[in-house]
Motif scaffolding. Structure first.
Motif, PDB file in Angstrom:
ATOM      1  N   ALA A  20       0.834  -1.202   0.000  1.00  0.00           N
ATOM      2  CA  ALA A  20       0.000   0.000   0.000  1.00  0.00           C
ATOM      3  C   ALA A  20       0.875   1.261   0.000  1.00  0.00           C
ATOM      4  CB  ALA A  20      -0.936  -0.002   1.205  1.00  0.00           C
ATOM      5  N   LEU A  21       1.937   1.254   0.765  1.00  0.00           N
ATOM      6  CA  LEU A  21       2.861   2.391   0.784  1.00  0.00           C
ATOM      7  C   LEU A  21       3.559   2.540  -0.568  1.00  0.00           C
ATOM      8  CD1 LEU A  21       4.479   1.995   4.322  1.00  0.00           C
ATOM      9  CD2 LEU A  21       2.975   3.837   3.545  1.00  0.00           C
ATOM     10  N   ARG A  22       3.942   1.428  -1.163  1.00  0.00           N
ATOM     11  CA  ARG A  22       4.617   1.455  -2.467  1.00  0.00           C
ATOM     12  C   ARG A  22       3.716   2.049  -3.541  1.00  0.00           C
ATOM     13  NH1 ARG A  22       8.627  -2.343  -4.942  1.00  0.00           N
ATOM     14  NH2 ARG A  22       8.315  -2.277  -7.183  1.00  0.00           N
ATOM     15  N   TRP A  23       2.449   1.645  -3.544  1.00  0.00           N
ATOM     16  CA  TRP A  23       1.498   2.088  -4.564  1.00  0.00           C
ATOM     17  C   TRP A  23       0.716   3.340  -4.150  1.00  0.00           C
ATOM     18  CZ3 TRP A  23      -0.952  -3.170  -6.413  1.00  0.00           C
ATOM     19  CH2 TRP A  23      -0.021  -3.828  -7.242  1.00  0.00           C
ATOM     20  N   LYS A  24       0.931   3.810  -2.939  1.00  0.00           N
ATOM     21  CA  LYS A  24       0.240   4.995  -2.420  1.00  0.00           C
ATOM     22  C   LYS A  24      -1.284   4.825  -2.461  1.00  0.00           C
ATOM     23  CE  LYS A  24       4.009   8.049  -3.396  1.00  0.00           C
ATOM     24  NZ  LYS A  24       4.877   8.113  -4.509  1.00  0.00           N
ATOM     25  N   VAL A  25      -1.725   3.669  -1.963  1.00  0.00           N
ATOM     26  CA  VAL A  25      -3.150   3.368  -1.840  1.00  0.00           C
ATOM     27  C   VAL A  25      -3.381   2.836  -0.429  1.00  0.00           C
ATOM     28  CG1 VAL A  25      -3.437   2.853  -4.306  1.00  0.00           C
ATOM     29  CG2 VAL A  25      -2.903   0.997  -2.717  1.00  0.00           C
ATOM     30  N   SER A  26      -4.635   2.596  -0.093  1.00  0.00           N
ATOM     31  CA  SER A  26      -4.951   2.059   1.232  1.00  0.00           C
ATOM     32  C   SER A  26      -4.755   0.539   1.251  1.00  0.00           C
ATOM     33  CB  SER A  26      -6.394   2.387   1.603  1.00  0.00           C
ATOM     34  OG  SER A  26      -7.273   1.664   0.758  1.00  0.00           O
ATOM     35  N   GLU A  27      -4.610   0.005   2.454  1.00  0.00           N
ATOM     36  CA  GLU A  27      -4.534  -1.448   2.607  1.00  0.00           C
ATOM     37  C   GLU A  27      -5.839  -2.088   2.142  1.00  0.00           C
ATOM     38  OE1 GLU A  27      -2.758  -3.113   6.229  1.00  0.00           O
ATOM     39  OE2 GLU A  27      -2.062  -1.070   6.662  1.00  0.00           O
ATOM     40  N   ARG A  28      -6.935  -1.387   2.319  1.00  0.00           N
ATOM     41  CA  ARG A  28      -8.241  -1.878   1.858  1.00  0.00           C
ATOM     42  C   ARG A  28      -8.239  -2.083   0.333  1.00  0.00           C
ATOM     43  NH1 ARG A  28     -13.645  -2.818   3.725  1.00  0.00           N
ATOM     44  NH2 ARG A  28     -14.706  -3.310   1.794  1.00  0.00           N
ATOM     45  N   MET A  29      -7.614  -1.151  -0.380  1.00  0.00           N
ATOM     46  CA  MET A  29      -7.514  -1.261  -1.838  1.00  0.00           C
ATOM     47  C   MET A  29      -6.705  -2.504  -2.226  1.00  0.00           C
ATOM     48  SD  MET A  29      -8.105  -0.178  -4.852  1.00  0.00           S
ATOM     49  CE  MET A  29      -7.968   1.320  -5.746  1.00  0.00           C
ATOM     50  N   ILE A  30      -5.657  -2.791  -1.479  1.00  0.00           N
ATOM     51  CA  ILE A  30      -4.839  -3.984  -1.743  1.00  0.00           C
ATOM     52  C   ILE A  30      -5.699  -5.238  -1.582  1.00  0.00           C
ATOM     53  CG2 ILE A  30      -2.843  -5.333  -0.987  1.00  0.00           C
ATOM     54  CD1 ILE A  30      -2.158  -2.630  -2.397  1.00  0.00           C
ATOM     55  N   ARG A  31      -6.485  -5.278  -0.526  1.00  0.00           N
ATOM     56  CA  ARG A  31      -7.357  -6.439  -0.293  1.00  0.00           C
ATOM     57  C   ARG A  31      -8.441  -6.539  -1.378  1.00  0.00           C
ATOM     58  NH1 ARG A  31      -4.194  -7.990   3.387  1.00  0.00           N
ATOM     59  NH2 ARG A  31      -4.081  -7.055   5.428  1.00  0.00           N
ATOM     60  N   ASP A  32      -8.956  -5.400  -1.826  1.00  0.00           N
ATOM     61  CA  ASP A  32      -9.940  -5.398  -2.917  1.00  0.00           C
ATOM     62  C   ASP A  32      -9.323  -5.931  -4.208  1.00  0.00           C
ATOM     63  OD1 ASP A  32     -11.878  -4.388  -1.216  1.00  0.00           O
ATOM     64  OD2 ASP A  32     -11.720  -2.331  -1.963  1.00  0.00           O
TER      65      ASP A  32
END
Length: 64
Positions: A20-32
């Motif tokens: 999430a830090l690498r892609w500058k998104v939320s952890e929720r987005m990673i799970r989605d």
């Protein structure tokens, strides 16, 4: 006797937080993205990680 570099044969993994830090998104987005099949999780017991090789392939394809 030939020595092999153990790190060269070792697959690297990132946590959802690291990705999430690498892609500058939320952890929720990673799970989605995992649920959508964009990311394939690797489970180590109760821990979930994402292969750097898979991450680089997603990035090479233009992201998600």
């Amino acid at each position: 006797m030939r020595r092999t570099d153990s790190k060269a044969n070792k697959t690297e993994f990132l946590t959802a937080q690291e990705l999430a830090l690498r892609w500058k998104v939320s952890e929720r987005m990673i799970r989605d993205l995992e649920k959508k099949g964009v990311l394939k999780p690797v489970r180590f017991g109760r821990s979930v990680r994402y292969s750097l090789k898979d991450i680089l392939m997603v990035e090479a394809q233009g992201g998600f």
